[in-house]
Write an enzyme that holds these catalytic residues in place. Structure first.
Site, mmCIF file in Angstrom:
data_model
loop_
_atom_site.group_PDB
_atom_site.id
_atom_site.type_symbol
_atom_site.label_atom_id
_atom_site.label_comp_id
_atom_site.label_asym_id
_atom_site.label_seq_id
_atom_site.Cartn_x
_atom_site.Cartn_y
_atom_site.Cartn_z
ATOM 1 N N PRO A 2 -1.295 3.716 -4.935
ATOM 2 C CA PRO A 2 -1.655 2.895 -6.052
ATOM 3 C C PRO A 2 -3.745 2.038 -6.299
ATOM 4 O O PRO A 2 -2.265 1.332 -4.895
ATOM 5 C CB PRO A 2 -0.290 2.657 -7.074
ATOM 6 C CG PRO A 2 1.247 2.719 -5.482
ATOM 7 C CD PRO A 2 -0.008 2.892 -4.633
ATOM 8 N N GLU A 3 -3.963 2.235 -7.545
ATOM 9 C CA GLU A 3 -5.621 1.565 -6.846
ATOM 10 C C GLU A 3 -5.554 0.625 -8.585
ATOM 11 O O GLU A 3 -4.356 1.284 -9.070
ATOM 12 C CB GLU A 3 -6.623 2.387 -6.676
ATOM 13 C CG GLU A 3 -6.451 2.975 -5.085
ATOM 14 C CD GLU A 3 -7.586 2.229 -4.375
ATOM 15 O OE1 GLU A 3 -8.499 0.971 -4.475
ATOM 16 O OE2 GLU A 3 -8.110 2.438 -3.141
ATOM 17 N N HIS A 91 14.822 5.888 -1.433
ATOM 18 C CA HIS A 91 14.009 4.884 -1.373
ATOM 19 C C HIS A 91 13.664 3.723 -2.985
ATOM 20 O O HIS A 91 13.023 3.630 -3.136
ATOM 21 C CB HIS A 91 13.142 5.166 -0.621
ATOM 22 C CG HIS A 91 12.678 5.451 0.528
ATOM 23 N ND1 HIS A 91 12.860 4.724 1.130
ATOM 24 C CD2 HIS A 91 12.302 6.909 0.906
ATOM 25 C CE1 HIS A 91 13.135 5.169 2.733
ATOM 26 N NE2 HIS A 91 12.999 6.466 2.517
ATOM 27 N N ARG A 110 7.678 3.067 1.926
ATOM 28 C CA ARG A 110 7.199 1.751 2.854
ATOM 29 C C ARG A 110 7.046 0.624 2.703
ATOM 30 O O ARG A 110 7.865 -0.170 3.711
ATOM 31 C CB ARG A 110 5.825 2.308 3.383
ATOM 32 C CG ARG A 110 5.702 3.428 3.761
ATOM 33 C CD ARG A 110 4.637 4.333 4.082
ATOM 34 N NE ARG A 110 4.062 3.580 4.790
ATOM 35 C CZ ARG A 110 2.257 3.124 5.471
ATOM 36 N NH1 ARG A 110 1.711 4.371 4.444
ATOM 37 N NH2 ARG A 110 2.130 2.587 6.672
#
Length: 267
Positions: A2-3, A91, A110
């Site tokens: 995601p930016e 996750h 992550r």
DNA sequence: AGAATTACCTGAGCGC
DNA sequence: TGCGCTCAGGTAATTC
């Protein structure tokens, strides 16, 4: 990953769906992401209403009446807006349950993301205090950038990825905006002239706004379609022909980051 | 102060 | 099939 545009599209979607809604339950499954997730979320949030959802750089800020929920999606995080209480998968670290049946689920393989809680002024929070101007605000322009590059020897690409200089410009849009401004990523920042800084500031604004626009169909529940790789001019296209001049694009590493540019189009 | 490096973390892709 | 390796990269923390 995601930016800023993905975070902004997520913010807008969540704003539409969640503002005014009341938390009824918080389910914590991971103890820590980038930092420990405060356990008090599970006791503080139930009963509270989401007053607003704001963004600072790539951080999302949920105004929860008595404090702020601060969320960063890191590299691989996303928020899913679901209905009911579907079984969590791998996750799925955290669920926020709302009184109207919505469930906001934080997923991050992550664990580079951040979920935390604070009271007081957002601008004083340690994670937010040092962040530079928003790239889409009037405070970010050529003159500001020119002032920021003065005397700096670091590569211009690394400089615009420095959140203290400008908020929320990550690797993808750093590559894209430098291509649009026709500036080589490795140029020492201090060698840029004012007109180049103006071009670059405008290019950053352009690529971010364009991506936000294209993301208008992005749905939080369909995290996979966060952006549109086929629309990139250089990112992920090392060795492929430049879309403007057909020259094969160069790929180098700057500060450990993949950097792609056209040696003909970018000086 | 600025620049460079390290740490955090997992999945994907690769060569063998 | 599986092992070990590299890569992806945001950003805080640390070191130079």
């Amino acid at each position: 990953m995601p930016e800023l545009p993905e975070v902004e599209v997520t913010r807008r979607r969540l704003e539409r769906e969640l503002v005014g809604k009341r938390f009824t339950q918080v389910v914590l499954r991971a103890s820590k992401l980038r930092f420990p997730i405060p356990v008090e979320l599970t006791t503080i949030l139930p009963g509270r209403i989401v007053r607003s959802i704001e963004r600072r750089g790539k951080y999302l800020l949920f105004d929860c009446e008595c404090g702020w929920l601060l969320v960063h999606l890191g590299m691989t995080g996303f928020l899913q807006l679901l209905r009911g209480k579907p079984l969590p998968g791998k996750h799925d670290h955290l669920d926020f349950v709302f009184g109207d049946g919505h469930l906001l689920r934080f997923h991050d393989p992550r664990k580079f993301g951040i979920v935390t809680w604070f009271t007081g002024e957002p601008r004083q929070h340690p994670l937010l205090a040092g962040i530079g101007p928003e790239p889409l605000s009037g405070a970010f322009d050529g003159e500001y950038l020119f002032d920021s590059v003065r005397g700096r020897k670091v590569a211009i690409k690394q400089l615009i990825m420095n959140s203290a200089v400008v908020a929320g410009v990550g690797n993808i849009y750093a590559n894209e905006s430098l291509f649009r401004a026709r500036i080589r990523p490795g140029r020492p920042a201090g060698t840029l002239a004012l007109n180049e800084c103006s071009e670059l500031a405008a290019a950053i604004r352009y690529v971010l706004e364009k991506s936000i626009g294209e993301g208008s169909t992005y749905r939080v529940a369909e995290e996979a379609v966060a952006y549109y790789p086929q629309s990139f001019m250089v990112y992920g296209r090392g060795g492929e022909p430049c879309r403007l001049c057909q020259n094969p694009l160069d790929e180098i590493r700057l500060g450990g980051r993949s950097t792609v540019f056209c040696r003909r189009c970018q000086e």
